[in-house]
Scaffold this motif. Structure first.
Motif, PDB file in Angstrom:
ATOM      1  N   LEU A  50       0.957  -1.263   0.071  1.00  0.00           N
ATOM      2  CA  LEU A  50       0.008  -0.158  -0.002  1.00  0.00           C
ATOM      3  C   LEU A  50       0.929   1.310   0.011  1.00  0.00           C
ATOM      4  O   LEU A  50       0.992   1.941   0.922  1.00  0.00           O
ATOM      5  N   ALA A  51       1.740   1.527  -1.097  1.00  0.00           N
ATOM      6  CA  ALA A  51       2.731   2.372  -1.114  1.00  0.00           C
ATOM      7  C   ALA A  51       2.447   3.695  -0.768  1.00  0.00           C
ATOM      8  O   ALA A  51       3.289   4.278  -0.034  1.00  0.00           O
ATOM      9  N   MET A  52       1.416   4.363  -1.055  1.00  0.00           N
ATOM     10  CA  MET A  52       1.080   5.668  -0.866  1.00  0.00           C
ATOM     11  C   MET A  52       1.227   6.058   0.663  1.00  0.00           C
ATOM     12  O   MET A  52       1.266   7.044   1.214  1.00  0.00           O
ATOM     13  N   VAL A  53       0.583   5.100   1.633  1.00  0.00           N
ATOM     14  CA  VAL A  53       0.136   5.505   3.010  1.00  0.00           C
ATOM     15  C   VAL A  53       1.805   5.815   3.685  1.00  0.00           C
ATOM     16  O   VAL A  53       1.898   6.423   4.632  1.00  0.00           O
ATOM     17  N   GLY A  54       2.733   5.239   2.988  1.00  0.00           N
ATOM     18  CA  GLY A  54       4.153   5.501   3.729  1.00  0.00           C
ATOM     19  C   GLY A  54       4.565   6.920   3.736  1.00  0.00           C
ATOM     20  O   GLY A  54       5.236   7.284   4.586  1.00  0.00           O
ATOM     21  N   MET A  55       3.969   7.867   2.705  1.00  0.00           N
ATOM     22  CA  MET A  55       4.267   9.029   2.721  1.00  0.00           C
ATOM     23  C   MET A  55       3.781   9.903   3.872  1.00  0.00           C
ATOM     24  O   MET A  55       4.153  11.099   4.088  1.00  0.00           O
ATOM     25  N   LEU A  56       2.838   9.310   4.532  1.00  0.00           N
ATOM     26  CA  LEU A  56       2.294  10.133   5.873  1.00  0.00           C
ATOM     27  C   LEU A  56       3.229  10.005   6.868  1.00  0.00           C
ATOM     28  O   LEU A  56       3.208  10.749   7.914  1.00  0.00           O
ATOM     29  N   ALA A  57       4.212   9.009   7.049  1.00  0.00           N
ATOM     30  CA  ALA A  57       5.136   8.726   8.026  1.00  0.00           C
ATOM     31  C   ALA A  57       5.965  10.012   8.521  1.00  0.00           C
ATOM     32  O   ALA A  57       5.924  10.425   9.565  1.00  0.00           O
ATOM     33  N   VAL A  58       6.743  10.448   7.610  1.00  0.00           N
ATOM     34  CA  VAL A  58       7.525  11.800   7.914  1.00  0.00           C
ATOM     35  C   VAL A  58       6.796  12.883   8.503  1.00  0.00           C
ATOM     36  O   VAL A  58       6.950  13.288   9.655  1.00  0.00           O
ATOM     37  N   PRO A  59       5.507  13.245   7.796  1.00  0.00           N
ATOM     38  CA  PRO A  59       4.878  14.318   8.590  1.00  0.00           C
ATOM     39  C   PRO A  59       4.208  13.994   9.853  1.00  0.00           C
ATOM     40  O   PRO A  59       4.166  14.811  10.748  1.00  0.00           O
ATOM     41  N   ILE A  60       3.651  12.758  10.051  1.00  0.00           N
ATOM     42  CA  ILE A  60       3.218  12.538  11.454  1.00  0.00           C
ATOM     43  C   ILE A  60       4.566  12.393  12.308  1.00  0.00           C
ATOM     44  O   ILE A  60       4.197  12.968  13.475  1.00  0.00           O
ATOM     45  N   LEU A  61       5.531  11.762  12.369  1.00  0.00           N
ATOM     46  CA  LEU A  61       6.624  12.015  13.211  1.00  0.00           C
ATOM     47  C   LEU A  61       7.203  13.282  13.340  1.00  0.00           C
ATOM     48  O   LEU A  61       7.878  13.510  14.488  1.00  0.00           O
ATOM     49  N   SER A  62       7.004  14.278  12.331  1.00  0.00           N
ATOM     50  CA  SER A  62       7.457  15.800  12.349  1.00  0.00           C
ATOM     51  C   SER A  62       6.673  16.348  13.594  1.00  0.00           C
ATOM     52  O   SER A  62       7.050  17.429  14.068  1.00  0.00           O
ATOM     53  N   LEU A  63       5.571  15.735  13.980  1.00  0.00           N
ATOM     54  CA  LEU A  63       4.911  16.424  15.426  1.00  0.00           C
ATOM     55  C   LEU A  63       5.783  16.192  16.545  1.00  0.00           C
ATOM     56  O   LEU A  63       5.522  16.935  17.430  1.00  0.00           O
ATOM     57  N   ALA A  64       6.741  15.211  16.505  1.00  0.00           N
ATOM     58  CA  ALA A  64       7.645  15.107  17.605  1.00  0.00           C
ATOM     59  C   ALA A  64       8.912  15.639  17.476  1.00  0.00           C
ATOM     60  O   ALA A  64       9.591  15.718  18.572  1.00  0.00           O
ATOM     61  N   MET A  65       9.529  15.710  16.034  1.00  0.00           N
ATOM     62  CA  MET A  65      10.741  16.141  16.112  1.00  0.00           C
ATOM     63  C   MET A  65      10.701  16.675  14.713  1.00  0.00           C
ATOM     64  O   MET A  65       9.983  17.159  13.964  1.00  0.00           O
ATOM     65  N   SER A  66      12.092  17.677  14.404  1.00  0.00           N
ATOM     66  CA  SER A  66      12.164  18.180  13.216  1.00  0.00           C
ATOM     67  C   SER A  66      12.081  17.206  12.093  1.00  0.00           C
ATOM     68  O   SER A  66      12.322  15.974  12.064  1.00  0.00           O
ATOM     69  N   PRO A  67      11.451  17.768  10.805  1.00  0.00           N
ATOM     70  CA  PRO A  67      11.499  16.824   9.564  1.00  0.00           C
ATOM     71  C   PRO A  67      12.701  16.214   9.015  1.00  0.00           C
ATOM     72  O   PRO A  67      12.353  15.093   8.855  1.00  0.00           O
ATOM     73  N   VAL A  68      13.853  16.878   9.300  1.00  0.00           N
ATOM     74  CA  VAL A  68      15.152  16.257   8.959  1.00  0.00           C
ATOM     75  C   VAL A  68      15.376  15.136   9.947  1.00  0.00           C
ATOM     76  O   VAL A  68      15.922  14.179   9.173  1.00  0.00           O
ATOM     77  N   GLN A  69      15.142  15.287  11.026  1.00  0.00           N
ATOM     78  CA  GLN A  69      15.667  14.076  11.923  1.00  0.00           C
ATOM     79  C   GLN A  69      14.589  13.141  11.714  1.00  0.00           C
ATOM     80  O   GLN A  69      14.935  11.871  11.914  1.00  0.00           O
ATOM     81  N   ALA A  70      13.374  13.379  11.553  1.00  0.00           N
ATOM     82  CA  ALA A  70      12.320  12.411  11.344  1.00  0.00           C
ATOM     83  C   ALA A  70      12.550  11.624  10.041  1.00  0.00           C
ATOM     84  O   ALA A  70      12.526  10.374   9.847  1.00  0.00           O
ATOM     85  N   ALA A  71      13.077  12.184   8.834  1.00  0.00           N
ATOM     86  CA  ALA A  71      13.374  11.304   7.637  1.00  0.00           C
ATOM     87  C   ALA A  71      14.685  10.656   8.042  1.00  0.00           C
ATOM     88  O   ALA A  71      14.719   9.570   7.632  1.00  0.00           O
ATOM     89  N   GLY A  72      15.605  11.116   8.926  1.00  0.00           N
ATOM     90  CA  GLY A  72      16.901  10.185   9.162  1.00  0.00           C
ATOM     91  C   GLY A  72      16.607   9.055   9.952  1.00  0.00           C
ATOM     92  O   GLY A  72      16.841   7.989   9.925  1.00  0.00           O
ATOM     93  N   VAL A  73      15.555   9.345  11.069  1.00  0.00           N
ATOM     94  CA  VAL A  73      14.980   8.172  11.998  1.00  0.00           C
ATOM     95  C   VAL A  73      14.344   7.124  11.139  1.00  0.00           C
ATOM     96  O   VAL A  73      14.592   5.930  11.532  1.00  0.00           O
TER      97      VAL A  73
END
Length: 246
Positions: free
Chosen positions: A23-46
């Protein structure tokens, strides 16, 4: 990290796992969701190690279901796009790039929903020119913000692959892309021990979610599957546009 931060990381990891399950498209929501807890750059790295580990489970599940022609036409441009992203990492506005991807993805999804292909229309064929062009865009946007799914879908969806072949091809493709991205991400300092530790804790969540994604793909009728990924593309694209203008 706070309890809320761990919960957001678990949710983001579950979405990554579902994406690798097909379900490939749902994965794109992961970075925006985790960015609520940390910077988007760190979220992408994690999340990059979570993507890579989830890729392994996805490759096992879809090892017999993927299209070599699609990968052959996409990957050369994609690797060049990753290299371009690395070379311009200090100059890139992530939100602006996401907004452009969002406009392209939303336009394609809207046209597909308003004018679906006729049932007897011949499927498209992979081509080197289109594949290299969309591969370049996919590799670049995947490097910048893990948002490569919309341009990938614009190239692959008109080929009208079987649902399991589609799911397997996207899994194999992004497994290669994510493996290549490890090199520049490590060079840019995004794969430190702290980020890797957080990612390691999410392996069980990601693995179970990959299984759930595979289970869903195998039970969803093909027409419903393509309708789902088109609506998901539209929703994610609108989210990228909203992030860019806010």
């Amino acid at each position: 990290m706070t309890t809320a931060g761990w919960l957001l990381l678990a949710l983001a990891s579950a979405l990554v796992g579902l994406a690798k399950g097909g379900l490939a498209m749902v994965g794109m929501l992961a970075v925006p969701i985790l960015s609520l807890a940390m910077s988007p750059v760190q979220a992408a790295g994690v999340l990059l190690p979570v993507y890579v580990v989830s890729d392994i489970f996805g490759l096992i599940a879809y090892r017999r279901h993927w299209d070599r022609r699609v990968l052959a036409t996409l990957l050369p441009g994609s690797i060049a796009g990753i290299a371009l992203g690395w070379a311009t990492a200090s100059l890139v506005d992530d939100a602006a790039v996401g907004g452009i991807v969002g406009v392209i993805g939303a336009s394609f999804a809207a046209l597909t929903l308003l004018r679906p292909p006729a049932p007897d229309a011949a499927p498209g064929r992979p081509g080197w020119t289109r594949g290299t062009g969309w591969g370049l865009i996919t590799g670049y946007t995947s490097f910048v913000s893990h948002s490569g799914a919309p341009p990938y879908q614009i190239y692959v969806q008109p080929l009208r692959l079987g649902k399991e072949t589609y799911a397997g091809t996207v899994t194999v493709y992004f497994a290669v892309v994510n493996a290549v991205k490890l090199i520049p991400y490590a060079a840019l300092g995004q794969l430190g021990a702290q980020n890797l530790g957080k990612a390691a804790a999410m392996i069980p969540v990601a693995a179970l979610s990959v299984g759930a994604g595979v289970w869903l793909v195998r039970r969803i009728p093909q027409r419903a599957f393509y309708l789902f990924i088109t609506w998901a593309l539209l929703a994610v694209s609108l989210k990228l546009i909203a992030d860019a203008v806010m």
